[in-house]
Write a protein that holds these residues in place. Structure first.
Motif, PDB file in Angstrom:
ATOM      1  N   GLU A  80      -1.686  -4.462 -11.554  1.00 26.86           N
ATOM      2  CA  GLU A  80      -2.754  -3.998 -10.670  1.00 26.86           C
ATOM      3  C   GLU A  80      -2.847  -4.920  -9.459  1.00 26.86           C
ATOM      4  O   GLU A  80      -3.298  -6.067  -9.566  1.00 26.86           O
ATOM      5  CB  GLU A  80      -4.082  -3.979 -11.433  1.00 26.86           C
ATOM      6  CG  GLU A  80      -5.300  -3.637 -10.596  1.00 26.86           C
ATOM      7  CD  GLU A  80      -5.087  -2.389  -9.748  1.00 26.86           C
ATOM      8  OE1 GLU A  80      -5.236  -2.472  -8.516  1.00 26.86           O
ATOM      9  OE2 GLU A  80      -4.750  -1.328 -10.328  1.00 26.86           O
ATOM     10  N   PRO A  81      -2.425  -4.435  -8.289  1.00 30.78           N
ATOM     11  CA  PRO A  81      -2.372  -5.297  -7.099  1.00 30.78           C
ATOM     12  C   PRO A  81      -3.714  -5.794  -6.610  1.00 30.78           C
ATOM     13  O   PRO A  81      -3.778  -6.831  -5.951  1.00 30.78           O
ATOM     14  CB  PRO A  81      -1.685  -4.416  -6.055  1.00 30.78           C
ATOM     15  CG  PRO A  81      -1.837  -3.016  -6.548  1.00 30.78           C
ATOM     16  CD  PRO A  81      -1.852  -3.099  -8.041  1.00 30.78           C
ATOM     17  N   PRO A  86      -6.346 -11.018  -2.037  1.00 31.04           N
ATOM     18  CA  PRO A  86      -6.145 -11.855  -0.842  1.00 31.04           C
ATOM     19  C   PRO A  86      -4.668 -12.078  -0.524  1.00 31.04           C
ATOM     20  O   PRO A  86      -4.262 -12.030   0.641  1.00 31.04           O
ATOM     21  CB  PRO A  86      -6.856 -13.164  -1.197  1.00 31.04           C
ATOM     22  CG  PRO A  86      -7.882 -12.768  -2.219  1.00 31.04           C
ATOM     23  CD  PRO A  86      -7.208 -11.692  -3.033  1.00 31.04           C
ATOM     24  N   PHE A  87      -3.865 -12.320  -1.569  1.00 33.07           N
ATOM     25  CA  PHE A  87      -2.428 -12.527  -1.375  1.00 33.07           C
ATOM     26  C   PHE A  87      -1.755 -11.258  -0.860  1.00 33.07           C
ATOM     27  O   PHE A  87      -0.968 -11.296   0.101  1.00 33.07           O
ATOM     28  CB  PHE A  87      -1.796 -12.971  -2.695  1.00 33.07           C
ATOM     29  CG  PHE A  87      -0.295 -12.875  -2.709  1.00 33.07           C
ATOM     30  CD1 PHE A  87       0.482 -13.755  -1.983  1.00 33.07           C
ATOM     31  CD2 PHE A  87       0.340 -11.889  -3.458  1.00 33.07           C
ATOM     32  CE1 PHE A  87       1.878 -13.661  -1.999  1.00 33.07           C
ATOM     33  CE2 PHE A  87       1.720 -11.776  -3.472  1.00 33.07           C
ATOM     34  CZ  PHE A  87       2.494 -12.669  -2.739  1.00 33.07           C
ATOM     35  N   HIS A 115     -14.409  -6.645  -3.066  1.00 33.73           N
ATOM     36  CA  HIS A 115     -13.350  -7.643  -3.266  1.00 33.73           C
ATOM     37  C   HIS A 115     -12.080  -7.265  -2.513  1.00 33.73           C
ATOM     38  O   HIS A 115     -11.233  -8.133  -2.249  1.00 33.73           O
ATOM     39  CB  HIS A 115     -13.055  -7.775  -4.769  1.00 33.73           C
ATOM     40  CG  HIS A 115     -11.934  -8.694  -5.110  1.00 33.73           C
ATOM     41  ND1 HIS A 115     -11.983 -10.048  -4.892  1.00 33.73           N
ATOM     42  CD2 HIS A 115     -10.704  -8.445  -5.638  1.00 33.73           C
ATOM     43  CE1 HIS A 115     -10.849 -10.610  -5.281  1.00 33.73           C
ATOM     44  NE2 HIS A 115     -10.054  -9.666  -5.734  1.00 33.73           N
ATOM     45  N   VAL A 116     -11.942  -5.990  -2.139  1.00 32.46           N
ATOM     46  CA  VAL A 116     -10.686  -5.519  -1.528  1.00 32.46           C
ATOM     47  C   VAL A 116     -10.874  -5.040  -0.089  1.00 32.46           C
ATOM     48  O   VAL A 116      -9.983  -4.406   0.463  1.00 32.46           O
ATOM     49  CB  VAL A 116     -10.057  -4.392  -2.382  1.00 32.46           C
ATOM     50  CG1 VAL A 116      -9.697  -4.903  -3.762  1.00 32.46           C
ATOM     51  CG2 VAL A 116     -10.972  -3.177  -2.473  1.00 32.46           C
ATOM     52  N   GLU A 117     -12.008  -5.352   0.524  1.00 33.35           N
ATOM     53  CA  GLU A 117     -12.246  -4.879   1.893  1.00 33.35           C
ATOM     54  C   GLU A 117     -11.177  -5.374   2.861  1.00 33.35           C
ATOM     55  O   GLU A 117     -10.654  -4.604   3.678  1.00 33.35           O
ATOM     56  CB  GLU A 117     -13.640  -5.313   2.360  1.00 33.35           C
ATOM     57  CG  GLU A 117     -14.753  -4.481   1.742  1.00 33.35           C
ATOM     58  CD  GLU A 117     -16.110  -4.815   2.308  1.00 33.35           C
ATOM     59  OE1 GLU A 117     -16.799  -3.908   2.805  1.00 33.35           O
ATOM     60  OE2 GLU A 117     -16.480  -6.009   2.258  1.00 33.35           O
ATOM     61  N   VAL A 122      -5.643  -3.456   5.928  1.00 29.41           N
ATOM     62  CA  VAL A 122      -4.210  -3.467   6.261  1.00 29.41           C
ATOM     63  C   VAL A 122      -3.415  -2.513   5.362  1.00 29.41           C
ATOM     64  O   VAL A 122      -2.198  -2.575   5.321  1.00 29.41           O
ATOM     65  CB  VAL A 122      -3.640  -4.895   6.162  1.00 29.41           C
ATOM     66  CG1 VAL A 122      -4.216  -5.767   7.261  1.00 29.41           C
ATOM     67  CG2 VAL A 122      -3.888  -5.508   4.795  1.00 29.41           C
ATOM     68  N   THR A 123      -4.125  -1.618   4.662  1.00 30.20           N
ATOM     69  CA  THR A 123      -3.479  -0.631   3.804  1.00 30.20           C
ATOM     70  C   THR A 123      -3.591   0.744   4.443  1.00 30.20           C
ATOM     71  O   THR A 123      -4.695   1.213   4.735  1.00 30.20           O
ATOM     72  CB  THR A 123      -4.136  -0.608   2.409  1.00 30.20           C
ATOM     73  OG1 THR A 123      -4.013  -1.900   1.796  1.00 30.20           O
ATOM     74  CG2 THR A 123      -3.485   0.430   1.509  1.00 30.20           C
TER      75      THR A 123
END
Length: 251
Positions: A80-81, A86-87, A115-117, A122-123
């Motif tokens: 699960e990416p 952050p990485f 947590h993934v904003e 960049v996705t």
């Protein structure tokens, strides 16, 4: 900072995880334990190898022309990416900055949107796995409830982030008429679904379970027949169309 991640493997010529030819990065670690997972060796976040952003960019660079010409790019999957958000965000940002590559994330959606904003900025595309709409059956199948996944799907829709919805059809596990109808109805409430992929269950990862000394939970379950795939797709698409009609009528 956030320059190093935990990696399982890479595929330099992926063709099924997003548009075009893609560099597919499998990261290590997953909070779910899906009964049909074909990569159970990605679950443990301490396994695999470490790699820096620069090391991965060096592995991507020789193939950039192929990715660009095909309309492809990079897809990060797992595992699960979002567990290494952050990485992964830094890696994708560099791929866009250096080469303008299309970026995709293959995710279960089992995460906190806040947590993934940075990662979502960049996705370009999210490949979102909706495994089971029934909460209790989702727990039985994955070890976790689906609340986070559904909330993440709504969050993506509110922000207009394009998604490809994926659903694995497993006979007697995810093919109940009510569950398929619920899946279609839920997708119909989302305004960002660019594509829907109904995927047939397969047993190609069973040998990994055996190698890890794990009992395979779906032993004896067969792959679906073509007629079962057609039935499921029909039910999902009908429910999705009906839900869209209601949504448009209410807007």
């Amino acid at each position: 900072m956030h320059n190093e991640g935990r990696i399982h493997s890479i595929d330099t010529f992926g063709t099924v995880d997003g548009p075009g030819i893609r560099f597919v990065l499998f990261v290590q670690g997953c909070a779910l334990q899906c009964g049909y997972c074909h990569n159970p060796d990605t679950w443990n976040p301490r396994d695999g190898r470490t790699a820096t952003v620069e090391e991965l960019l060096a592995e991507i660079e020789p193939y950039v022309s192929y990715y660009s010409r095909s309309g492809g790019g990079i897809t990060v999957t797992g595992g699960e990416p979002t567990l290494q958000a952050p990485f992964v965000a830094r890696l994708l940002a560099e791929c866009k900055r250096r080469w303008g590559l299309h970026t995709a994330l293959d995710s279960s959606g089992f995460c906190d949107p806040h947590h993934v904003e940075e990662l979502m900025e960049v996705t370009d595309l999210v490949l979102l796995d909706l495994k089971q709409l029934n909460r209790e059956r989702h727990i039985a199948l994955t070890s976790q409830p689906n609340d986070r996944t559904l909330a993440f799907a709504r969050w993506l829709s509110e922000r207009g982030k394009p998604v490809w919805i994926r659903h694995v059809l497993i006979p007697d596990v995810t093919d109940d008429m009510a569950d398929l109808t619920a899946l279609g109805a839920f997708m119909g409430t989302l305004g960002n679904v660019a594509k829907f992929e109904l995927l047939p269950y397969h047993r190609m990862g069973v040998h990994k379970w055996e190698r890890l000394g794990k009992a395979y939970p779906l032993e004896g379950v067969r792959p679906p027949e073509e007629k079962e795939m057609r039935r499921a797709r029909h039910l999902i698409e009908m429910a999705m169309r009906d839900a869209k009609t209601v949504r448009i009528g209410e807007s």
